[in-house]
Design a protein around this motif. Structure first.
Motif, mmCIF file in Angstrom:
data_model
loop_
_atom_site.group_PDB
_atom_site.id
_atom_site.type_symbol
_atom_site.label_atom_id
_atom_site.label_comp_id
_atom_site.label_asym_id
_atom_site.label_seq_id
_atom_site.Cartn_x
_atom_site.Cartn_y
_atom_site.Cartn_z
ATOM 1 N N PRO A 75 -9.586 20.574 54.138
ATOM 2 C CA PRO A 75 -9.897 21.155 55.443
ATOM 3 C C PRO A 75 -10.329 22.612 55.351
ATOM 4 C CG PRO A 75 -7.525 20.997 55.121
ATOM 5 C CD PRO A 75 -8.160 20.311 53.948
ATOM 6 N N LEU A 76 -11.213 22.979 56.258
ATOM 7 C CA LEU A 76 -11.710 24.353 56.372
ATOM 8 C C LEU A 76 -11.243 24.908 57.713
ATOM 9 C CD1 LEU A 76 -13.741 26.596 55.283
ATOM 10 C CD2 LEU A 76 -15.402 25.536 56.823
ATOM 11 N N THR A 77 -10.578 26.067 57.679
ATOM 12 C CA THR A 77 -10.038 26.655 58.894
ATOM 13 C C THR A 77 -10.700 27.987 59.212
ATOM 14 O OG1 THR A 77 -7.881 25.577 58.617
ATOM 15 C CG2 THR A 77 -7.943 27.523 60.023
ATOM 16 N N LEU A 78 -11.070 28.114 60.475
ATOM 17 C CA LEU A 78 -11.524 29.389 61.006
ATOM 18 C C LEU A 78 -10.367 29.924 61.843
ATOM 19 C CD1 LEU A 78 -14.059 27.441 60.618
ATOM 20 C CD2 LEU A 78 -15.225 28.979 62.216
ATOM 21 N N ALA A 79 -9.719 30.980 61.381
ATOM 22 C CA ALA A 79 -8.508 31.457 62.043
ATOM 23 C C ALA A 79 -8.803 32.028 63.432
ATOM 24 C CB ALA A 79 -7.815 32.509 61.181
ATOM 25 N N SER A 80 -9.917 32.731 63.556
ATOM 26 C CA SER A 80 -10.310 33.335 64.830
ATOM 27 C C SER A 80 -11.836 33.343 64.853
ATOM 28 C CB SER A 80 -9.748 34.746 64.941
ATOM 29 O OG SER A 80 -10.135 35.346 66.166
ATOM 30 N N ALA A 81 -12.405 32.319 65.460
ATOM 31 C CA ALA A 81 -13.844 32.109 65.364
ATOM 32 C C ALA A 81 -14.648 33.242 66.016
ATOM 33 C CB ALA A 81 -14.215 30.786 66.019
ATOM 34 N N VAL A 82 -15.786 33.552 65.395
ATOM 35 C CA VAL A 82 -16.725 34.549 65.938
ATOM 36 C C VAL A 82 -18.104 33.902 66.048
ATOM 37 C CG1 VAL A 82 -15.440 36.521 65.035
ATOM 38 C CG2 VAL A 82 -17.204 35.446 63.629
ATOM 39 N N PRO A 83 -18.965 34.428 66.940
ATOM 40 C CA PRO A 83 -20.290 33.798 67.129
ATOM 41 C C PRO A 83 -21.113 33.679 65.853
ATOM 42 C CG PRO A 83 -19.809 35.258 68.959
ATOM 43 C CD PRO A 83 -18.695 35.459 67.966
ATOM 44 N N SER A 84 -20.939 34.594 64.891
ATOM 45 C CA SER A 84 -21.708 34.518 63.644
ATOM 46 C C SER A 84 -21.307 33.328 62.786
ATOM 47 C CB SER A 84 -21.551 35.809 62.843
ATOM 48 O OG SER A 84 -20.200 35.993 62.475
ATOM 49 N N GLN A 85 -20.245 32.659 63.149
ATOM 50 C CA GLN A 85 -19.841 31.454 62.438
ATOM 51 C C GLN A 85 -20.473 30.190 63.032
ATOM 52 O OE1 GLN A 85 -15.513 32.278 62.643
ATOM 53 N NE2 GLN A 85 -15.531 32.387 60.389
ATOM 54 N N THR A 86 -21.326 30.366 64.011
ATOM 55 C CA THR A 86 -22.126 29.256 64.507
ATOM 56 C C THR A 86 -23.038 28.782 63.387
ATOM 57 O OG1 THR A 86 -22.093 29.993 66.805
ATOM 58 C CG2 THR A 86 -23.947 28.607 66.134
ATOM 59 N N SER A 87 -22.924 27.511 63.033
ATOM 60 C CA SER A 87 -23.652 27.005 61.875
ATOM 61 C C SER A 87 -23.425 25.505 61.766
ATOM 62 C CB SER A 87 -23.150 27.715 60.603
ATOM 63 O OG SER A 87 -23.921 27.361 59.474
ATOM 64 N N VAL A 88 -24.073 24.912 60.782
ATOM 65 C CA VAL A 88 -23.765 23.536 60.409
ATOM 66 C C VAL A 88 -22.983 23.589 59.102
ATOM 67 C CG1 VAL A 88 -24.665 21.250 59.888
ATOM 68 C CG2 VAL A 88 -25.869 22.722 61.523
ATOM 69 N N TYR A 89 -21.850 22.936 59.083
ATOM 70 C CA TYR A 89 -20.951 22.992 57.930
ATOM 71 C C TYR A 89 -20.973 21.663 57.189
ATOM 72 C CZ TYR A 89 -19.221 27.338 59.860
ATOM 73 O OH TYR A 89 -19.132 28.633 60.328
ATOM 74 N N PHE A 90 -21.169 21.756 55.883
ATOM 75 C CA PHE A 90 -21.197 20.568 55.047
ATOM 76 C C PHE A 90 -20.082 20.628 54.015
ATOM 77 C CE2 PHE A 90 -24.905 18.359 56.396
ATOM 78 C CZ PHE A 90 -25.761 19.323 56.892
ATOM 79 N N CYS A 91 -19.400 19.520 53.889
ATOM 80 C CA CYS A 91 -18.422 19.331 52.828
ATOM 81 C C CYS A 91 -19.097 18.521 51.731
ATOM 82 C CB CYS A 91 -17.217 18.590 53.393
ATOM 83 S SG CYS A 91 -15.893 18.259 52.211
ATOM 84 N N ALA A 92 -18.737 18.796 50.502
ATOM 85 C CA ALA A 92 -19.297 18.057 49.367
ATOM 86 C C ALA A 92 -18.212 17.842 48.326
ATOM 87 C CB ALA A 92 -20.480 18.815 48.758
ATOM 88 N N SER A 93 -18.461 16.896 47.432
ATOM 89 C CA SER A 93 -17.526 16.668 46.338
ATOM 90 C C SER A 93 -18.291 16.286 45.081
ATOM 91 C CB SER A 93 -16.521 15.564 46.686
ATOM 92 O OG SER A 93 -17.140 14.294 46.691
ATOM 93 N N SER A 94 -17.652 16.493 43.936
ATOM 94 C CA SER A 94 -18.209 16.074 42.652
ATOM 95 C C SER A 94 -17.058 15.728 41.724
ATOM 96 C CB SER A 94 -19.092 17.166 42.045
ATOM 97 O OG SER A 94 -18.341 18.340 41.771
ATOM 98 N N GLU A 95 -17.384 14.987 40.678
ATOM 99 C CA GLU A 95 -16.318 14.580 39.764
ATOM 100 C C GLU A 95 -15.613 15.787 39.177
ATOM 101 O OE1 GLU A 95 -18.337 10.447 38.129
ATOM 102 O OE2 GLU A 95 -16.941 11.565 36.889
ATOM 103 N N GLY A 96 -16.400 16.790 38.809
ATOM 104 C CA GLY A 96 -15.811 18.000 38.255
ATOM 105 C C GLY A 96 -16.661 19.196 38.601
ATOM 106 N N LEU A 97 -16.396 20.304 37.956
ATOM 107 C CA LEU A 97 -17.176 21.514 38.183
ATOM 108 C C LEU A 97 -18.226 21.705 37.101
ATOM 109 C CD1 LEU A 97 -14.688 24.285 39.410
ATOM 110 C CD2 LEU A 97 -16.481 23.131 40.706
ATOM 111 N N GLY A 98 -18.502 20.685 36.337
ATOM 112 C CA GLY A 98 -19.493 20.808 35.284
ATOM 113 C C GLY A 98 -20.892 20.995 35.852
#
Lengths: 114, 113
Positions: A75-98
């Protein structure tokens, strides 16, 4: 197999409010990421995690926090949202960090902060 | 500093014509390069990746890209455009681990009938 799911699909939020964007993957990937996508800027990495229990800061971490209590959820938390955080947020995953590990993306969350 | 530049925020081609999307990178170490495609209201999907093996990389949907070290380029091509290719395309470079991925600003590809 769903891959990566994100919730909510979209959200309108008043400035100053707290908001958590949810991300779940069912591929048992070790690494997970959060990006924001803004017009003309491409995707920018906010935070990442290379395994459960560990997290790291990306390019634009300020105003955001993450946790990785288990392999599947990031999960991604915005503790106190501001207008500059208006955006499209994408989560991603991979097997590793390679360097050759392919990242798989969720469908995104469109967040508007007023 | 490492970076990636996509030339042209919007490219329009006719159906059946050659598609060429440009990507240049700057890196002081050998890079790993990727092309992703994003269809409307969806997340990014990997098209292809260069990982220091063959310099000509073939991907999905008939796309390919050639790594040219002398030109610091990794342009994406497709011989014949289809209407279904209309999407946003992102070039990305990784140096030092997947947490260090840098995306270009994207190129929107439109296909004219």
């Amino acid at each position: 197999i769903a891959g990566i799911t994100q919730a909510p699909t979209s959200q309108i939020l008043a400035a100053g409010r707290r908001m958590t964007l949810r991300c779940t993957q069912d591929m048992r990937h070790n690494a997970m990421y959060w990006y924001r996508q803004d017009l003309g800027l491409g995707l920018r990495l906010i935070h990442y995690s290379n395994t459960a229990g560990t997290t790291g800061k990306g390019e634009v971490p300020d105003g955001y926090s993450v946790s990785r209590a288990n392999t599947d959820d990031f999960p991604l938390t915005l503790a106190s949202a501001v207008p500059s955080q208006t955006s499209v947020y994408f989560c991603a995953s991979s097997e590793g960090l390679g360097v050759t590990d392919t990242q798989y993306f969720g469908p995104g969350t469109r967040l508007t902060v007023l | 500093a490492q970076s990636v530049t996509q030339l042209g925020s919007h490219v329009s081609v006719s159906e059946g014509a050659l598609v060429l999307l440009r990507c240049n990178y700057s890196s002081s170490v050998p890079p790993y390069l990727f092309w992703y495609v994003q269809y409307p209201n969806q997340g990014l999907q990997l098209l292809l990746k260069y990982t220091s093996a063959a310099t000509l990389v073939k991907g999905i949907n008939g796309f390919e890209a050639e790594f040219k070290k002398s030109e610091t380029s990794f342009h994406l091509t497709k011989p014949s455009a289809h209407m279904s290719d209309a999407a946003e395309y992102f070039c990305a470079v990784i140096i030092g681990g997947a947490s260090k991925i840098i995306f270009g600003s994207g190129t929107r590809l439109s296909i004219r009938p």
